[in-house]
Write a protein that holds these residues in place. Structure first.
Motif, PDB file in Angstrom:
ATOM      1  N   UNK A 151     -98.467  -0.438 -41.370  1.00 53.23           N
ATOM      2  CA  UNK A 151     -97.310  -1.227 -40.933  1.00 53.23           C
ATOM      3  C   UNK A 151     -96.531  -0.523 -39.829  1.00 53.23           C
ATOM      4  N   UNK A 152     -96.831   0.759 -39.634  1.00 53.83           N
ATOM      5  CA  UNK A 152     -96.152   1.582 -38.623  1.00 53.83           C
ATOM      6  C   UNK A 152     -94.635   1.585 -38.834  1.00 53.83           C
ATOM      7  N   UNK A 153     -94.232   1.748 -40.084  1.00 58.45           N
ATOM      8  CA  UNK A 153     -92.807   1.752 -40.404  1.00 58.45           C
ATOM      9  C   UNK A 153     -92.112   2.963 -39.788  1.00 58.45           C
ATOM     10  N   UNK A 154     -90.894   2.735 -39.339  1.00 57.77           N
ATOM     11  CA  UNK A 154     -90.077   3.829 -38.832  1.00 57.77           C
ATOM     12  C   UNK A 154     -88.612   3.466 -39.062  1.00 57.77           C
ATOM     13  N   UNK A 198     -87.234   7.962 -41.074  1.00 55.01           N
ATOM     14  CA  UNK A 198     -88.474   8.722 -41.230  1.00 55.01           C
ATOM     15  C   UNK A 198     -89.500   8.174 -40.251  1.00 55.01           C
ATOM     16  N   UNK A 199     -90.664   8.800 -40.236  1.00 56.93           N
ATOM     17  CA  UNK A 199     -91.788   8.304 -39.447  1.00 56.93           C
ATOM     18  C   UNK A 199     -92.815   7.704 -40.403  1.00 56.93           C
ATOM     19  N   UNK A 200     -93.764   6.948 -39.858  1.00 59.72           N
ATOM     20  CA  UNK A 200     -94.700   6.206 -40.700  1.00 59.72           C
ATOM     21  C   UNK A 200     -95.494   7.099 -41.637  1.00 59.72           C
ATOM     22  N   UNK A 201     -95.939   8.260 -41.173  1.00 57.84           N
ATOM     23  CA  UNK A 201     -96.796   9.105 -42.009  1.00 57.84           C
ATOM     24  C   UNK A 201     -96.043   9.728 -43.179  1.00 57.84           C
ATOM     25  N   UNK A 202     -94.724   9.794 -43.082  1.00 58.12           N
ATOM     26  CA  UNK A 202     -93.948  10.350 -44.193  1.00 58.12           C
ATOM     27  C   UNK A 202     -93.350   9.297 -45.097  1.00 58.12           C
TER      28      UNK A 202
END
Length: 355
Positions: free
Chosen positions: A211-214, A289-293
């Motif tokens: 989802x590439x959440x940020x 946060x960034x997507x990977x975290x």
């Protein structure tokens, strides 16, 4: 009586089911992400932060370089991981490293976007199933199997992957916009749903990355995951001790799934803790946060590393992380657990892990 088609699918271990793809393959995909994109981000963060503290140096530059390389080969790592999760034979598995790279990087017809992690997943899954179907069926298996795997996976990477990747990114953008618009409501929703995904036998990390959440949405997702992990660790401390505290608090709350099946009430304290801290994150403390975290919580402290990467490693960020990621989830979960124990919904032994 078993039909010829059913016999063929069984012999080839081809199973078209939600469990096979959403549980086995998606969880395996998370391992590929951990071994490439996620560890790459950690190395890059270490390199950048140490360079900021000590100035440019060889060690910092080395960490930045290997971090960049690890992130670059994300598609290949996803390919091998998903193929392993789908029980692919050797030639199919090794070919899937290439299929994964194609799925992650190929641009589709009319869509100016690459498939990314979702595209890699789709391309590999399709390539693996076709590859398994022809594996060891001819005398030139060493040619036919990788050829079929790459061709079918390549077609999926070109025709399907970019569209799926684009749709998921747009969905992620919609979620992030909605969170900015209604931070209180979506702070609760995202925290609870992503937290539950982390405890369920699917990968919340993979979902957040696809989802590439940020921004605030990623911050709320992190809070929900922390609430599940720290919450279960704290609420079950009397029964599982230090071993359980570490296994759940730094490892995964997924260890509690068998106990949750036996008594679903034990899921309530950690989930309520996430529902309380989620809107605090979005409305009061503005955690990002960034997507990977986002989907990692306190697992390997990746959620915290991602937070520091996005918000900066400062004292202001540090105390907010300690409060919202660790202290509040632990305290709230214990309080809710005690209330449910008094109500007779949770009893001694319900959280017990076989460590």
């Amino acid at each position: 009586m078993e039909t010829a088609k059913e016999s063929f699918f069984k012999r080839k271990d081809i199973e078209i089911s939600a469990m096979r793809y959403l549980q086995d393959a998606l969880s395996a995909m998370a391992l590929g992400l951990f071994a490439s994109l996620l560890i790459g981000v950690i190395f890059d963060t270490i390199g950048v932060q140490t360079a900021n503290i000590f100035g440019d140096n060889t060690v910092s530059s080395f960490f930045v370089e290997i971090g960049a390389q690890a992130k670059q080969f994300m598609g290949a790592a996803i390919g091998i991981a998903v193929a392993w999760g789908l029980k692919a034979p050797p030639l199919v598995m090794f070919s899937s490293a290439v299929t994964g790279m194609m799925g992650a990087s190929m641009i589709g017809f009319g869509i100016e976007a690459s498939g990314g992690p979702a595209g890699a997943f789709i391309a590999v899954a399709i390539g693996v199933e076709f590859g398994k179907a022809v594996s060891r069926e001819t005398k030139i298996d060493i040619i036919v199997t990788p050829a079929v795997t790459l061709i079918t996976g390549g077609i999926a990477a070109k025709l399907v992957g970019p569209a799926i990747g684009w749709c998921l990114i747009k969905l992620g953008e919609l979620i992030m916009t909605a969170t900015e618009w209604q931070p209180f409501l979506f702070g609760i929703v995202i925290s609870v749903l992503v937290g539950l995904a982390l405890t369920a036998p699917i990968s919340s990390a993979a979902l957040c990355i696809m989802l590439n959440l940020s921004g605030l949405a990623a911050g709320a997702a992190t809070i929900g995951c922390c609430a599940q992990m720290v919450g279960f660790a704290a609420a079950s401390y009397r029964e599982n001790g230090v071993g359980g505290l570490v296994a759940q608090g730094i490892g995964t709350s997924m260890l509690q799934v068998p106990n949750i099946i036996r008594n679903p009430w034990i899921l309530v304290p950690a989930t309520l803790a996430g529902a309380v801290t989620g809107p605090l994150s979005t409305c009061v403390f503005k955690m990002t946060n960034i997507a990977v975290g986002a989907g990692m919580g306190t697992s390997g402290l990746v959620g915290q590393i991602g937070t520091f990467t996005d918000m900066g490693f400062t004292f202001d960020t540090l105390w907010k992380v300690l409060l919202l990621h660790i202290v509040m989830p632990a305290v709230l979960s214990v309080i809710f657990d005690r209330l449910l124990r008094k109500a007779g919904k949770i009893k001694d032994g319900d959280y017990k892990l076989e460590l």
